[in-house]
Each structure stands twice: as C-alpha cells, then as structure tokens.
Motif scaffolding. Structure first.
Motif, PDB file in Angstrom:
ATOM      1  N   ALA A 104      37.107 -53.272 -20.018  1.00 41.96           N
ATOM      2  CA  ALA A 104      38.535 -53.474 -19.881  1.00 41.96           C
ATOM      3  C   ALA A 104      39.270 -52.283 -20.483  1.00 41.96           C
ATOM      4  O   ALA A 104      38.732 -51.550 -21.319  1.00 41.96           O
ATOM      5  CB  ALA A 104      38.944 -54.761 -20.573  1.00 41.96           C
TER       6      ALA A 104
ATOM      7  N   LYS B  44      39.074 -50.993 -24.224  1.00 49.84           N
ATOM      8  CA  LYS B  44      37.984 -51.686 -24.906  1.00 49.84           C
ATOM      9  C   LYS B  44      36.654 -51.023 -24.601  1.00 49.84           C
ATOM     10  O   LYS B  44      36.531 -50.233 -23.673  1.00 49.84           O
ATOM     11  CB  LYS B  44      37.946 -53.151 -24.487  1.00 49.84           C
TER      12      LYS B  44
ATOM     13  N   SER C 290      30.374 -65.362 -22.759  1.00 54.19           N
ATOM     14  CA  SER C 290      31.714 -65.431 -22.179  1.00 54.19           C
ATOM     15  C   SER C 290      31.711 -65.728 -20.684  1.00 54.19           C
ATOM     16  O   SER C 290      32.734 -66.145 -20.136  1.00 54.19           O
ATOM     17  CB  SER C 290      32.462 -64.127 -22.440  1.00 54.19           C
TER      18      SER C 290
ATOM     19  N   LYS D 108      39.107 -65.636 -14.965  1.00 55.03           N
ATOM     20  CA  LYS D 108      40.196 -65.712 -15.932  1.00 55.03           C
ATOM     21  C   LYS D 108      40.819 -64.325 -16.087  1.00 55.03           C
ATOM     22  O   LYS D 108      40.193 -63.317 -15.753  1.00 55.03           O
ATOM     23  CB  LYS D 108      39.658 -66.169 -17.286  1.00 55.03           C
ATOM     24  N   SER D 109      42.015 -64.282 -16.617  1.00 48.03           N
ATOM     25  CA  SER D 109      42.673 -62.988 -16.791  1.00 48.03           C
ATOM     26  C   SER D 109      41.849 -62.067 -17.688  1.00 48.03           C
ATOM     27  O   SER D 109      41.831 -60.852 -17.490  1.00 48.03           O
ATOM     28  CB  SER D 109      44.069 -63.181 -17.371  1.00 48.03           C
ATOM     29  N   GLU D 110      41.142 -62.639 -18.635  1.00 46.99           N
ATOM     30  CA  GLU D 110      40.319 -61.824 -19.539  1.00 46.99           C
ATOM     31  C   GLU D 110      39.074 -61.246 -18.866  1.00 46.99           C
ATOM     32  O   GLU D 110      38.346 -60.469 -19.492  1.00 46.99           O
ATOM     33  CB  GLU D 110      39.932 -62.609 -20.794  1.00 46.99           C
ATOM     34  N   ASP D 111      38.807 -61.631 -17.627  1.00 41.46           N
ATOM     35  CA  ASP D 111      37.705 -61.026 -16.873  1.00 41.46           C
ATOM     36  C   ASP D 111      38.138 -59.719 -16.207  1.00 41.46           C
ATOM     37  O   ASP D 111      37.296 -59.022 -15.623  1.00 41.46           O
ATOM     38  CB  ASP D 111      37.200 -61.984 -15.795  1.00 41.46           C
ATOM     39  N   THR D 112      39.414 -59.384 -16.279  1.00 38.83           N
ATOM     40  CA  THR D 112      39.900 -58.153 -15.690  1.00 38.83           C
ATOM     41  C   THR D 112      39.240 -56.950 -16.358  1.00 38.83           C
ATOM     42  O   THR D 112      39.277 -56.807 -17.576  1.00 38.83           O
ATOM     43  CB  THR D 112      41.426 -58.049 -15.840  1.00 38.83           C
ATOM     44  N   ALA D 113      38.611 -56.103 -15.542  1.00 39.66           N
ATOM     45  CA  ALA D 113      37.876 -54.952 -16.058  1.00 39.66           C
ATOM     46  C   ALA D 113      37.308 -54.163 -14.888  1.00 39.66           C
ATOM     47  O   ALA D 113      37.323 -54.627 -13.741  1.00 39.66           O
ATOM     48  CB  ALA D 113      36.733 -55.410 -16.967  1.00 39.66           C
TER      49      ALA D 113
ATOM     50  N   THR E 256      40.558 -57.347 -10.881  1.00 36.61           N
ATOM     51  CA  THR E 256      41.822 -57.689 -11.527  1.00 36.61           C
ATOM     52  C   THR E 256      42.133 -59.155 -11.251  1.00 36.61           C
ATOM     53  O   THR E 256      42.199 -59.557 -10.087  1.00 36.61           O
ATOM     54  CB  THR E 256      42.966 -56.802 -11.029  1.00 36.61           C
TER      55      THR E 256
ATOM     56  N   SER F  67      47.239 -63.994 -13.478  1.00 36.00           N
ATOM     57  CA  SER F  67      47.441 -65.359 -14.015  1.00 36.00           C
ATOM     58  C   SER F  67      48.684 -65.997 -13.428  1.00 36.00           C
ATOM     59  O   SER F  67      49.450 -65.363 -12.732  1.00 36.00           O
ATOM     60  CB  SER F  67      47.535 -65.311 -15.532  1.00 36.00           C
TER      61      SER F  67
END
Length: 123
Positions: free
Chosen positions: A40, A43, A63, A87-92, A120, A123
């Motif tokens: 991401a 990160k 995760s 999920k939005s946190e899977d964006t990478a 991407t 949400s």
C-alpha cells in the motif's frame, strides 16, 4: 530466469471480488513455489499468500484468511489469487513472486517478481 506478469487488478467496491492472475514464462514453472505480496502507498511490502510447487500446500496472512484463495494451474504456468469480501484496507499494488522449491513468507527470499497490478477498493 523467470518472467512474471500480473493481471486482473482494478477498481472495485467494498465487498466485491477480483481474481488476480500471474503468468510465468522462462524456466520450468513447476519447480517454483509462488507467493502473492502487496504494498500500500507509504507502507512496506507485506505477505499475502503462498502456494507450494505442487499446489498441495497453501499459507495465508491472517488479514486475508477466509477471504482470499491462492491456486495454480501448472500446465498454464499461472497462479491465481481470488480476492473476495474486499475491504478498503486491501487497496494496494499486488505482486506475485517465485522461488525455487519451498514456499516462504519473507519477500527477500523470493527470486523473481512481477511488475505488480493495482487493486483499489472503494468504500
């Protein structure tokens, strides 16, 4: 030498799915364990999933466990990552990687990398 090319990324709504593909060329695909990693923005690259050369063993990051599935089709020289319930946190940017023989979770133990495909999740 192994060349890896990922595809299948894109923009998807939260809760949706994507199937990522990674096609290998070069040396014998069946000699290589394969892994998927992601990075991401801002990160470090992190492990997502790995599969043994035969496809008989798989391993997942906590995760993504229960949401993502890694598989391979050796005659097609391709490894897949089915991503569900995104999920939005899977964006990478998602990368596939290859190494001889055993599967591992550490990025620096992989020998070959693809160029990545962007996922991407809105949400």
């Amino acid at each position: 030498q192994v060349q890896l090319v990922e595809s299948g990324g894109g923009l998807v709504q939260a809760g949706g799915s994507l199937r990522l593909s990674c096609t290998a060329s070069g040396r014998t695909f069946t000699r290589y364990a394969m892994g998927w990693f992601r990075q991401a923005a801002g990160k470090e690259r992190e492990f997502v999933a790995a599969i043994s050369w035969s496809g008989g063993s798989t391993y997942y990051a906590d995760s993504v466990k229960g949401r993502f599935t890694i598989s391979r089709d050796n005659p097609k020289n391709t490894v897949y990552l089915q991503t569900n319930s995104l999920k939005s946190e899977d964006t990478a940017v998602y990368y596939c990687a290859a190494r001889r023989m055993t599967m591992v979770t550490k990025a620096d133990e992989y020998d070959y990398w693809g160029q990545g495909t962007q996922v991407t999740v809105s949400s």
